[in-house]
Design an enzyme around this catalytic site. Structure first.
Site, PDB file in Angstrom:
ATOM      1  N   LYS A  38       0.246 -13.629 -16.781  1.00  0.00           N
ATOM      2  CA  LYS A  38       0.050 -12.257 -16.297  1.00  0.00           C
ATOM      3  C   LYS A  38       0.019 -12.243 -14.764  1.00  0.00           C
ATOM      4  O   LYS A  38      -0.195 -13.272 -14.130  1.00  0.00           O
ATOM      5  CB  LYS A  38      -1.251 -11.690 -16.859  1.00  0.00           C
ATOM      6  CG  LYS A  38      -2.514 -12.457 -16.455  1.00  0.00           C
ATOM      7  CD  LYS A  38      -3.729 -12.006 -17.270  1.00  0.00           C
ATOM      8  CE  LYS A  38      -4.959 -12.818 -16.896  1.00  0.00           C
ATOM      9  NZ  LYS A  38      -6.069 -12.608 -17.839  1.00  0.00           N
ATOM     10  N   TYR A 264      -7.491  -5.597  17.208  1.00  0.00           N
ATOM     11  CA  TYR A 264      -7.990  -4.230  17.050  1.00  0.00           C
ATOM     12  C   TYR A 264      -9.510  -4.145  17.205  1.00  0.00           C
ATOM     13  O   TYR A 264     -10.246  -5.028  16.752  1.00  0.00           O
ATOM     14  CB  TYR A 264      -7.639  -3.717  15.651  1.00  0.00           C
ATOM     15  CG  TYR A 264      -6.179  -3.325  15.489  1.00  0.00           C
ATOM     16  CD1 TYR A 264      -5.525  -2.534  16.435  1.00  0.00           C
ATOM     17  CD2 TYR A 264      -5.473  -3.730  14.369  1.00  0.00           C
ATOM     18  CE1 TYR A 264      -4.200  -2.163  16.257  1.00  0.00           C
ATOM     19  CE2 TYR A 264      -4.152  -3.362  14.176  1.00  0.00           C
ATOM     20  CZ  TYR A 264      -3.517  -2.572  15.136  1.00  0.00           C
ATOM     21  OH  TYR A 264      -2.217  -2.209  14.957  1.00  0.00           O
TER      22      TYR A 264
END
Ligand SMILES: *Cc1c(COP(=O)(O)O)cnc(C)c1O
Length: 367
Positions: A38, A264
């Site tokens: 999966k 940032y």
């Protein structure tokens, strides 16, 4: 091995083969092996991984959702595929692609049965999932009679296996709880076999279950994380080899003077002169903001370089002041050192989340 020249997730199929053989060596030779592929085979490449496992002799695959199974079928995989968490809206597609649903509630059973009848199927293989304590998905013990009633006089579907999922197989402090889950599961399967009049196969163990409760392997086991190189246990991790390694390359170096900041919001501020390297990956690639501001290190020329400042969408900056390196040099985000397990721990998460979170923007390369 060629050095990375851009951000890549390297996938080592020989490691997969090693892990498969190791896990098999801990099991009875007759026990069937289901490989859980999966979420792009835990973030790697479901098709390449599945093809290799077919060559190694795997018995079964499992995916979470129908579309993951369809992708495997479209790639030519013909091995049985169990869909662990199907939704009724996908039942037509499941049948059209020969996928085998996990049926986990009276409603889902009824609806799948109707769909199979409508499509004039005979003995279409389904798997019954029982809840034994995880309280996530599954029939209750008391649903057995209802299931038998629904299945009686019906030729459209046939129960191929019965299964359950353990809540804490890696946690030895929960041994009593786990043993109780296994005992409840055994009781349900016996009851069901008696009433069905035929014998579906049984499975309850995931990777840590294989390691810690081999006595409960029944006719099949389901392994995911172990195949990809992690055993939720330091001693087992030593025996396994990581399949995925995330590597990148330095884009640019910057000399940072005292009192200058990096990134940032000026989250990093230099006290002493520093050299930083900018790397071409960020939170959009699966390295979340929790890894920033010194929490995690990556490896440059075998040395540890901490992430400085905030992780950006497409870039991170690392401190390479004490490392002799330049633009174009390879950087290991995780692989051997730090391992995905170690790297995940820097952000208080687990290898499963880190691996499955590497976004599809990152190129996958087989080695
Ligand atoms: C994901 C999953 C597994 C695989 O678990 P691992 O710990 O990765 O081995 C097995 N069974 C079910 C039902 C799952 O959802």
């Amino acid at each position: 091995m060629p050095k990375a020249t851009e951000t890549v997730l390297e996938i080592d199929l020989s490691a997969l083969s090693h892990n498969f053989k190791y896990l098999k060596s801990r099991l009875d030779p007759n026990t069937k092996f289901l490989a859980v592929v999966k979420a792009f085979a835990y973030g790697s490449d479901a098709i390449k991984i599945a093809e290799k496992l077919v060559a190694l002799g795997v018995d079964y695959f499992a995916v979470a959702y129908a579309n993951e199974g369809v992708a495997l079928r479209n790639a030519g995989i013909t091995t049985p595929i169990l869909v662990l968490h199907p939704q009724p809206v996908n039942f037509n597609s499941i049948i059209a692609h020969g996928l085998e649903p996990s049926l986990y509630s009276p409603k889902v059973l009824r609806f799948f049965l109707e769909t199979a009848v409508k499509k004039r199927k005979e003995a279409y293989p389904v798997h019954l999932k029982f809840n034994t304590g995880l309280n996530r998905l599954g029939f209750g013990e008391n649903d057995v009679d209802y299931i038998i009633e629904q299945l009686a006089d019906n030729a459209a579907i046939k129960v191929k296996s019965v299964f359950s999922h353990l809540a804490a197989s890696e946690d030895i402090r929960e041994k009593a709880f786990t043993q109780n889950q296994i005992a409840v599961f055994k009781k349900i399967t016996e009851d069901l076999q008696d009433k069905l009049g035929y014998v579906p196969f049984r499975h309850v163990l995931n990777t840590s279950g294989i390691i810690n409760y081999p006595e409960a392997q029944f006719e099949m086991v389901r392994s995911g994380i172990g195949l990809y190189g992690f055993g939720n246990d330091a001693a087992i991790d030593m025996e396994l080899r990581p399949v995925a390694a995330l590597k990148t390359v330095i884009s640019q170096l910057h000399k940072i003077a005292p009192n200058e900041s990096v990134g940032y919001n000026r989250a990093f501020s230099a006290k002493k002169p520093r050299v930083t390297a900018t790397l071409p990956l960020g939170h959009a690639d699966g390295i979340g903001r929790h890894f920033g501001n010194g929490k995690a290190y990556v490896s440059v020329k075998g040395k540890q370089a901490p992430i400085v400042g905030n992780v950006c969408m497409d870039m991170i900056m690392i401190d390479v002041t004490d490392i002799d390196c330049q633009a174009g040099d390879e950087v290991v985000i995780f692989g051997q050192d730090p391992s995905a397990e170690t790297f995940a721990s820097f952000a208080d998460t687990i290898s499963y989340e880190l691996l499955t979170g590497i976004s599809q923007r990152v190129k996958r390369v087989l080695i």
